[in-house]
Design an enzyme around this catalytic site. Sequence first.
Site, short mmCIF file in Angstrom:
data_model
loop_
_atom_site.label_atom_id
_atom_site.label_comp_id
_atom_site.label_asym_id
_atom_site.label_seq_id
_atom_site.Cartn_x
_atom_site.Cartn_y
_atom_site.Cartn_z
CG HIS A 95 -1.98 1.03 1.15
ND1 HIS A 95 -1.73 2.34 1.44
CD2 HIS A 95 -3.28 0.96 0.76
CE1 HIS A 95 -2.85 3.04 1.25
NE2 HIS A 95 -3.80 2.22 0.84
CD GLU A 165 -5.29 1.57 -3.01
OE1 GLU A 165 -6.48 1.57 -2.74
OE2 GLU A 165 -4.40 1.66 -2.16
#
Length: 253
Positions: A95, A165
């Site tokens: 992430h 993302e």
Amino acid sequence: MKKPTLIANWKNAPGSWSEASALLRSLGQKRLLYKRLNLFIAPPLPYLYLVGEKASGYSKLATQDLFPEERGRYTGKVGLDILKSFGVRMAILGHSESRALGESSAQVSRKTQVALKAGLTPVVCFGELTRDRDGEHFDFLREELKASLHGLKKNDLSKIFLAYEPVWAIGQTAKEALDPLGLSEIVVFVKKVLTDLFGRDAADRIALLYGGSVEASNAGVLLKNSGISGFLVGHKSLIGKDFEKIARSMLEK
Ligand code: PGA
């Protein structure tokens, strides 16, 4: 048809056990809706048991990271065996918020292989920090993907999720999410990179998710016709009503 995948990335929230319980009560009221999706909840580790107890009828558990070493003496770390014993089935890896704290793509690739070996589904996140008109972010994305997926075999590609993302679109303060056209462009680009790395057949089997300011107003259009398999949702996954609306719009034809 396969159910769309929805991952609730709670990050470092809700702020207390009682708030987490309240959120789970609100999600539980819509359990029939959530059962129509492939729903995962990735809570902070201390809430794993609570989420496992309250939400196992309509969701599966994910971890927001993993510690890639085997059993041993590691103060402050939580090993995969422990996570698996709580029912964790998926691991969000790489992430951007972990990368910002120093995680490298080489570490992400190692964790991905460890997760696969342990029978967990890795969700490998990637995304550029910013965009420019010259499209330089495509070079960045190619390199990040290549390094993060290093060491994987063709057959592994059908066992993982990739989550695109873009960092500029993440969080409550982001100005905007990606538009549907931009997302379709990324899907084509990722397939091309994966074809170069693993061959066409393997690339065709990849499940790509999108994350970054997903909300009820954009979830439906982003999912429709873009070629993605679902979403990784951050701040809106903490508000029962909003999360419900995202889930609903993913099921609209
Ligand atoms: P956001 O976060 O939905 O709050 O933009 C997404 C993520 O960081 O996974």
